[in-house]
Design an enzyme around this catalytic site. Structure first.
Site, PDB file in Angstrom:
ATOM      1  N   SER A  92       0.788  -1.234   0.000  1.00  0.00           N
ATOM      2  CA  SER A  92       0.000   0.000   0.000  1.00  0.00           C
ATOM      3  C   SER A  92       0.818   1.281   0.000  1.00  0.00           C
ATOM      4  O   SER A  92       0.235   2.370  -0.080  1.00  0.00           O
ATOM      5  CB  SER A  92      -0.974   0.000   1.185  1.00  0.00           C
ATOM      6  OG  SER A  92      -2.047  -0.876   0.914  1.00  0.00           O
ATOM      7  N   PHE A 150     -15.860  -5.432  10.051  1.00  0.00           N
ATOM      8  CA  PHE A 150     -16.694  -4.515  10.818  1.00  0.00           C
ATOM      9  C   PHE A 150     -16.355  -4.570  12.309  1.00  0.00           C
ATOM     10  O   PHE A 150     -15.750  -5.534  12.801  1.00  0.00           O
ATOM     11  CB  PHE A 150     -18.168  -4.832  10.584  1.00  0.00           C
ATOM     12  CG  PHE A 150     -18.591  -4.627   9.156  1.00  0.00           C
ATOM     13  CD1 PHE A 150     -18.942  -3.369   8.705  1.00  0.00           C
ATOM     14  CD2 PHE A 150     -18.613  -5.690   8.272  1.00  0.00           C
ATOM     15  CE1 PHE A 150     -19.322  -3.170   7.379  1.00  0.00           C
ATOM     16  CE2 PHE A 150     -18.993  -5.502   6.944  1.00  0.00           C
ATOM     17  CZ  PHE A 150     -19.345  -4.242   6.504  1.00  0.00           C
ATOM     18  N   TYR A 198     -10.839   2.469   5.243  1.00  0.00           N
ATOM     19  CA  TYR A 198      -9.783   2.158   4.271  1.00  0.00           C
ATOM     20  C   TYR A 198     -10.330   1.230   3.193  1.00  0.00           C
ATOM     21  O   TYR A 198     -10.834   0.148   3.496  1.00  0.00           O
ATOM     22  CB  TYR A 198      -8.627   1.496   5.010  1.00  0.00           C
ATOM     23  CG  TYR A 198      -7.335   1.385   4.258  1.00  0.00           C
ATOM     24  CD1 TYR A 198      -6.407   2.417   4.296  1.00  0.00           C
ATOM     25  CD2 TYR A 198      -7.021   0.239   3.539  1.00  0.00           C
ATOM     26  CE1 TYR A 198      -5.190   2.310   3.637  1.00  0.00           C
ATOM     27  CE2 TYR A 198      -5.816   0.118   2.874  1.00  0.00           C
ATOM     28  CZ  TYR A 198      -4.905   1.158   2.932  1.00  0.00           C
ATOM     29  OH  TYR A 198      -3.696   1.048   2.266  1.00  0.00           O
ATOM     30  N   SER A 199     -10.236   1.642   1.944  1.00  0.00           N
ATOM     31  CA  SER A 199     -10.792   0.847   0.847  1.00  0.00           C
ATOM     32  C   SER A 199      -9.870   0.884  -0.356  1.00  0.00           C
ATOM     33  O   SER A 199      -9.621   1.941  -0.935  1.00  0.00           O
ATOM     34  CB  SER A 199     -12.174   1.371   0.453  1.00  0.00           C
ATOM     35  OG  SER A 199     -12.670   0.690  -0.685  1.00  0.00           O
ATOM     36  N   GLY A 337       3.126  -0.724   3.837  1.00  0.00           N
ATOM     37  CA  GLY A 337       2.339  -1.654   3.047  1.00  0.00           C
ATOM     38  C   GLY A 337       2.890  -3.059   3.135  1.00  0.00           C
ATOM     39  O   GLY A 337       4.090  -3.256   3.349  1.00  0.00           O
TER      40      GLY A 337
END
Length: 391
Positions: A92, A150, A198-199, A337
């Site tokens: 990332s 979640f 975060y997506s 990342g």
């Protein structure tokens, strides 16, 4: 990923790439960096390897100059250390490169941060409230195509990226549009702009924006606007390319089935499953050059850099960077990342005076059993480099 001015291909204050590679090869042992002796840093990375990592490459730039060290091994069963400037999948940290490119296009007038993304990418039926800024800051609410976790512990799965099924299918090609459409087939996490989550989907949409605005594939746009201006010859956008160019350390993945553990070398894989959410390859030297130029104002106008480094309130995320408290009165600009046995760290003080870049190789698994060790490693390295003891 061209409306901004074409840049020169000369490095911006960095070492020319050929000389940099030669210097890296010459200093491939432990603690090889401008003649410095930093036994405390070498001791730290040796102890981090003992905590479970296969190998570590660390590069530090501060008021004492440059220090480079390695620990552990490049390959399971081998004795050679990781190459001091080996290439690695940076996961990332790719998002920082992608966000920087988007912001360069904003600076050139091809995009606006408050533009509805749907105006540029009309084919997806996106909520018109979602702006370019929301993509870069993870406030769009769009489902994460690698799955959502979640607060109550439930999971909404996305594409397969773990376990035996991923290992056996790791050479499959995903198109960016396929990843976006999968995400948009799922319920949004929240109304655009009302929360943070975060997506990876945000950054695949950012890639498609870059390609729409520039009229060019992402690798070409990235080379023109970011890599060539800085002389980052060892950094690349692989798209569907499976190889990590040599020299490199190896990445591994372990899964269990029917009570038997299987460990596979996954250095070779098709990273299109993560796309511009985390597919790039780089080196600790190139990451240092990049983050130094970024925070030093050599890639973005001052006002856009300030916006990039202004965090939203929930998670401290700016646009493609985190703004993190060092714990000793300072802050760092960072993004880390990890991707299936390879990981990268990138930290800089806001003035660029001190940087820490690192590459780690390890054995990944579905339980992400090294996650805690990874967090402890980053905390310890930040403390060592950005909070040195007085005297």
């Amino acid at each position: 990923m061209t409306n901004s001015t074409r840049e020169t291909t000369e490095p911006l204050g960095g070492v020319p790439a050929a000389r940099a590679r030669a210097r890296a090869r010459a200093g491939a042992g432990a603690g090889a960096g401008a003649g410095q002796e930093r036994p405390e840093l070498q001791k730290t990375i040796e102890e981090l390897v003992a905590s479970g990592f296969t190998g570590i490459q660390l590069r530090v730039h501060d008021e004492r100059g440059e220090w480079v060290g390695t620990a552990g091994v490049a390959e399971l069963g081998g004795s050679a250390r990781p190459p001091a400037d080996g290439r690695t999948r940076i996961g990332s940290v790719t998002k920082t490169f992608t966000a920087t490119l988007v912001l360069r296009l904003v600076a050139g007038g091809g995009l606006g941060l408050e533009d509805p993304v749907a105006d540029h990418l009309p084919d997806f039926g996106l909520d018109r409230r979602i702006t370019v800024r929301m993509l870069l800051q993870h406030t769009s609410g769009i489902f994460n195509f690698t799955g959502e976790y979640f607060e109550d512990g439930t999971v909404a799965p996305g594409i397969v990226w773990q376990g035996r099924e991923w290992v056996e299918g790791r050479f499959r090609t995903y198109r960016p549009q396929e990843l976006v459409r999968l995400a948009l087939s799922k319920p949004a996490r929240f109304e655009p702009g009302t929360d943070w989550s975060y997506s990876n989907t945000n950054y695949v949409l950012a890639r498609l924006l870059i390609e729409k605005v520039t009229g060019r594939p992402l690798p070409e746009a990235m080379r023109e606007h970011v890599l060539q201006p800085l002389g980052l010859a060892d950094t690349l956008v692989p798209e569907t390319g499976q190889e990590v160019p040599s020299p490199h350390a190896h990445a591994y993945y372990r899964y269990e089935e029917d009570g038997r553990s299987t460990t596979v070398d996954v250095t070779r894989q098709n990273p299109s499953w993560i796309s511009s959410g985390g597919d790039m390859i780089s080196t600790t030297r190139d990451l240092h050059t990049f983050v130094s130029a970024l925070v030093g104002g050599r890639l973005l106008p001052a006002e856009l850099l300030a916006e990039m480094c202004t965090p939203e309130t929930k998670a401290g995320y700016g646009m493609g960077v985190m703004i993190q408290d060092t714990g000793c009165g300072g802050t760092v600009i960072t993004h880390n990342g990890g991707i299936a046995g390879h990981a990268a760290l990138m930290y800089a003080t806001p003035d660029g005076g001190t940087t820490l870049t690192a590459a780690l190789n390890y054995v990944d698994d579905p339980a992400m059993s090294l996650a805690e060790a990874f967090q402890k490693a980053t905390q310890r390295l930040v403390a060592e480099v950005f909070c040195p003891p007085a005297g």
